[in-house]
Design an enzyme around this catalytic site. Sequence first.
Site, PDB file in Angstrom:
ATOM      1  N   ASP A 183      -4.583  11.353  -0.481  1.00  0.00           N
ATOM      2  CA  ASP A 183      -5.594  10.354  -0.862  1.00  0.00           C
ATOM      3  C   ASP A 183      -6.963  10.676  -0.273  1.00  0.00           C
ATOM      4  OD1 ASP A 183      -3.482   8.760  -2.074  1.00  0.00           O
ATOM      5  OD2 ASP A 183      -2.958   8.160  -0.032  1.00  0.00           O
ATOM      6  N   ARG A 215       0.109   0.347  -3.637  1.00  0.00           N
ATOM      7  CA  ARG A 215       0.339  -0.135  -2.275  1.00  0.00           C
ATOM      8  C   ARG A 215      -0.929  -0.037  -1.430  1.00  0.00           C
ATOM      9  NH1 ARG A 215       5.539   2.807   0.189  1.00  0.00           N
ATOM     10  NH2 ARG A 215       4.598   4.570  -0.884  1.00  0.00           N
ATOM     11  N   HIS A 239      -4.532  11.342  -8.523  1.00  0.00           N
ATOM     12  CA  HIS A 239      -5.960  11.579  -8.357  1.00  0.00           C
ATOM     13  C   HIS A 239      -6.722  10.523  -9.139  1.00  0.00           C
ATOM     14  CE1 HIS A 239      -5.248  15.190  -6.269  1.00  0.00           C
ATOM     15  NE2 HIS A 239      -5.093  15.992  -7.294  1.00  0.00           N
ATOM     16  N   THR A 251       7.548   6.640  -2.609  1.00  0.00           N
ATOM     17  CA  THR A 251       7.015   5.947  -3.785  1.00  0.00           C
ATOM     18  C   THR A 251       8.124   5.460  -4.705  1.00  0.00           C
ATOM     19  OG1 THR A 251       6.837   8.048  -4.959  1.00  0.00           O
ATOM     20  CG2 THR A 251       4.886   7.290  -3.744  1.00  0.00           C
ATOM     21  N   ASN A 304       4.386  11.285  -7.887  1.00  0.00           N
ATOM     22  CA  ASN A 304       4.111  10.493  -6.683  1.00  0.00           C
ATOM     23  C   ASN A 304       2.678  10.698  -6.216  1.00  0.00           C
ATOM     24  OD1 ASN A 304       4.739  13.188  -6.053  1.00  0.00           O
ATOM     25  ND2 ASN A 304       5.428  12.687  -4.011  1.00  0.00           N
TER      26      ASN A 304
END
Length: 416
Positions: free
Chosen positions: A14, A299, A42, A126, A39
């Site tokens: 991330d 999340r 981008h 995930t 999982n």
Amino acid sequence: MTKADLIVGIQWGDEGKGKIVDMLSQNYDVVCRSGGGHNAGHTIWVDGMRYALHLVPSGILHKNIINIIGNGVVVNPEVLISEMAQFDHLEGRFFISDRAHLNLAHHSLIDQAKERLKGDKAIGTTGKGIGPAYSDKISRSGHRVGELLDPKALCESLMKDFESNKPYFDALSIEIPPKDKILADLVRFKDVLAPFITNTTELLWRAMDDNKKVLLEGAQGTLLDIDHGTYPYVTSSNTVSAGACTGLGLSPKSIGKVIGIIKAYSTRVGNGAFPTEDLGSDGENLCEIGKEFGTTTGRKRRCGWLDVVGIKYSSRLNGVDTYALMKLDVLDGFKNVKICKAYEYKGEVIDYFPSDLQNATPIYEELEGWDSINGIKKYEDLPLNARKYIERIEELTGVKIGFISTSPERNDTIVR
């Protein structure tokens, strides 16, 4: 023969790789994805439009670029088809390795069931089936994308697998769909994906022999690497630069420049050690201002200050030549910002990344904050304190920051 440049995440994923890949890919002929599955995610902003990509390489936004999903990726056909539907005229510019492994519906069911059984010891995956798909690959019981070209044979093979594993599925309370449903899905997958399935290793070799410029797009982050990350709270593949070689069929000599992507602060999804996590108001502000919610799962990400110890560790693992510093604008308005430059660990001060990171406590250096940098495109126009922050990172890591992102937009990037 040209060498392939590589973009790799330096933290726990991330970091903002998608924006840099999208920005740089216009200078390349081929963009490749080498590992992971859906999982990873981008997020790219172009002209105010948000694109969330999970399997398709970020170069897909440029219509003159060839995009490759390599053999190291685990491919969920359902997700891939849905993602491909966002784009027009993919023929001739998008290819999937026939050697990539399939991530099918039962893999997600296994993933989710095993996480439930672990209770408070869950990894925090995930739930997308990535681990089970890689487990099948390593145990030599997996199925590859090329098998979709004969859906009947693949269906028969899957049914035999399900029958031999029935006690395992029963123990996890997993119900396998009927054979006719599985076959219908496989036929549908073949009908859509068959034109794009090929030997991508040969395709890539030919492109490099023809001096085409190649960019390799890393997924997730180095600190999630199955070997070098914060095990067991890691992903199921090698996310370091070496993984790009095995995931595409390239030799180490084929790698050119390595660009390490670092976020101006730290985030992590799921469980696992996170020394610089801030559980107070600063962490909440980083989350809210940075919109730190997972592209794949939605999340909320755990947030904290920049960890230079982890960054130096990752940089050595990857052979990083230069950094791209992302989301610096999220730190706008903070009175002070912190950098973790060492750990207190078992009564000592250390500047290396231990395997039992949960026993490390951050030692911070505090710097003065700055006002807005949003949209600034020249380094000299940045506030003095923002420049001091950037230059301190360079001093501590020994690596130059070549790119600085000052907003989510593609063009709001300083190039040094």
